[in-house]
Design a protein around this motif. Sequence first.
Motif, PDB file in Angstrom:
ATOM      1  N   LEU A 227       0.838  -1.215   0.000  1.00  0.00           N
ATOM      2  CA  LEU A 227       0.000   0.000   0.000  1.00  0.00           C
ATOM      3  C   LEU A 227       0.865   1.254   0.000  1.00  0.00           C
ATOM      4  N   ASN A 228       1.981   1.218   0.729  1.00  0.00           N
ATOM      5  CA  ASN A 228       2.898   2.368   0.733  1.00  0.00           C
ATOM      6  C   ASN A 228       3.411   2.636  -0.680  1.00  0.00           C
ATOM      7  N   ALA A 229       3.751   1.545  -1.420  1.00  0.00           N
ATOM      8  CA  ALA A 229       4.201   1.710  -2.805  1.00  0.00           C
ATOM      9  C   ALA A 229       3.101   2.298  -3.669  1.00  0.00           C
ATOM     10  N   ILE A 230       1.864   1.833  -3.466  1.00  0.00           N
ATOM     11  CA  ILE A 230       0.726   2.358  -4.269  1.00  0.00           C
ATOM     12  C   ILE A 230       0.465   3.814  -3.942  1.00  0.00           C
ATOM     13  N   TYR A 231       0.477   4.167  -2.645  1.00  0.00           N
ATOM     14  CA  TYR A 231       0.180   5.543  -2.229  1.00  0.00           C
ATOM     15  C   TYR A 231       1.152   6.544  -2.849  1.00  0.00           C
ATOM     16  N   TYR A 232       2.460   6.153  -2.925  1.00  0.00           N
ATOM     17  CA  TYR A 232       3.478   7.104  -3.381  1.00  0.00           C
ATOM     18  C   TYR A 232       3.814   6.938  -4.871  1.00  0.00           C
ATOM     19  N   THR A 233       2.990   6.187  -5.595  1.00  0.00           N
ATOM     20  CA  THR A 233       3.149   6.065  -7.051  1.00  0.00           C
ATOM     21  C   THR A 233       2.070   6.900  -7.740  1.00  0.00           C
TER      22      THR A 233
END
Length: 596
Positions: free
Chosen positions: A500-506
């Motif tokens: 989710l962290n990767a999705i949020y900051y992409t």
Amino acid sequence: MKRDYFKAILVFIIIFSLIFFIGIKINNSFGDLKSGDTFSDKAKNNIYCLTNYDWDSKTNTYYFDLVRKNEDQQLVLIYGKLPSEVLINDTILKESSFFSRLLLSSDWFIDNKIRVVFNTSMNPYNTPIYVTTTSSAETALSTFNMTFAFSLGITFLMSIYGLSLYRRKQTEKYLLWFAIYTGALTLWSALPLFVGTSMNFLRYYVFAWCVILDIVICFKIFDIKLPGRFNILLSIRGVISVLVLWSIMESIFPKLHSEIYVYSLLLFSIGVLTYAHANRRKGAWLLISGHALSLGLRMVIPLSSLSSSSVSYPLRALQFSKLFNIPFAFCCMLLINHIFAEKFAEAEILTKELEQINQNLDKKVLEGNQALQEQMTRRHSLMMNIFHDLRTPLFVMQGCTQKITKQPELLDTELPIIRERLDFTKHLVEDLFLMAKLEDKQVILETDRVPITDLIKNVISACSIEGESKNIYIKAELKCDCITWGDEYRLKQAFQNLLLNAIYYTKPNGKVYVSLKKERNTAIISFTDTGIGISPQDIDKIFGRYYRISSKEKHKSTGLGLSIAQEIIQQHQGSISVDSQLGFGTTFTVHLPIIS
């Protein structure tokens, strides 16, 4: 081990033999006079020993006829400890503890000949009587007195040296025994000064005491024990008992007092030193050499006596001045100096190490204070963010309820907003509660076999809706099937936070890659995004429990996901690392142990 014993014995024999033969050479370099020989003018600086006495069957005594070359010669007899009564022209030589001299009056000579009579029926072949000129006698006796004073003074100073060190360092017991040993040598040297006093009886025993203490110091300085109960002989009471017992035996068996019997005791010292060398005790070589020097010089006199050879004045002077004891005692002192030098060197090293530790400790305390200050700052910053994140949905929900109160027909429009804000508030409170429990180690893991591949697929499936909402493509590359031992729910929570962290900051229309591979007994899981990346000043802080990466993008993250993920991974004996390039994306890599 046998080789070490052989080396020690060989070195002792070599040094002993060398010193012994040097002593023999020195002894033979001084001439002797036979009865009836003439004292020549050419020999005015020599000191001759009287030998080859004649026997007078009428008086049952031995005598020596000393002949001078002319009436101008003034001759002097130098004599030491006399075994029997000696007469010259009916004058009895006075007994002396050291050397005495007697000027031979010209009136005593008849036809330049004078007779020295030994009032004994036993051949006095090795009596310390020497003849020389007056000037040579003056020089010889002055030299002897200086040698005696040196020997007495040096042993006394060694005793004071040992006592002073022992007073400061009473844990080193050998210092006390060194002081006792050198004190006994001092007493032995000084006793001739007290002839005729109540201390005179000690002269008969102190020599043997010194030899026994010589053995004891060899045991003590290397901390060597006697087997079993025999070790009590090395205690103070044991040593005193041995000294007293030997003195009683000397009184009962006078032969034990002879130099040969007493010197035989030194074989014990040699044995102890050989054992010390074989067991790699530091300084054993030094004392072996010192013993060989002392014993090599000592043995010249008794062996000369056994072979009926004369003993020269210089060797007698060394014997009477007790200078034979100095080499071994001096080597003991050198060894003590070496031991203390090593201890001082060790203390200096420890002091430097302690200073370095203190410096490192001060540095760590400073760093700890700085870290604590930074943590407090981050905590304050996070708390302000939390207050803001809690306050914002509350204001939004308050505004929605006010609208619904005034305009009930807006219920269907405002209700989804209220639900979304309540959901965010719920996640934030849950993350805060979980973080608090992780900090206090109150999270109990329910461990079981966890298939990592299936776990990652479930996580991707659960996060797909969030990715689709931003039109982000999630690609998985799972190259192996791995099983770890852990809590499936908590691991899923950690992986989900990372994804989710990767999705949020992409950014929208971006990509996120998830990979799994195996290296030996470790599973390597990577989460790579094509997002905004992390600045170098932030990359070391992203796992801080009270730190939140700044971003212009608004999303549902509570800011605690990475801290929670790291704590869960570490409790599973794993690790997590990050590699990022600002503006190009970030990769989080998890290492977990697997079971085969």
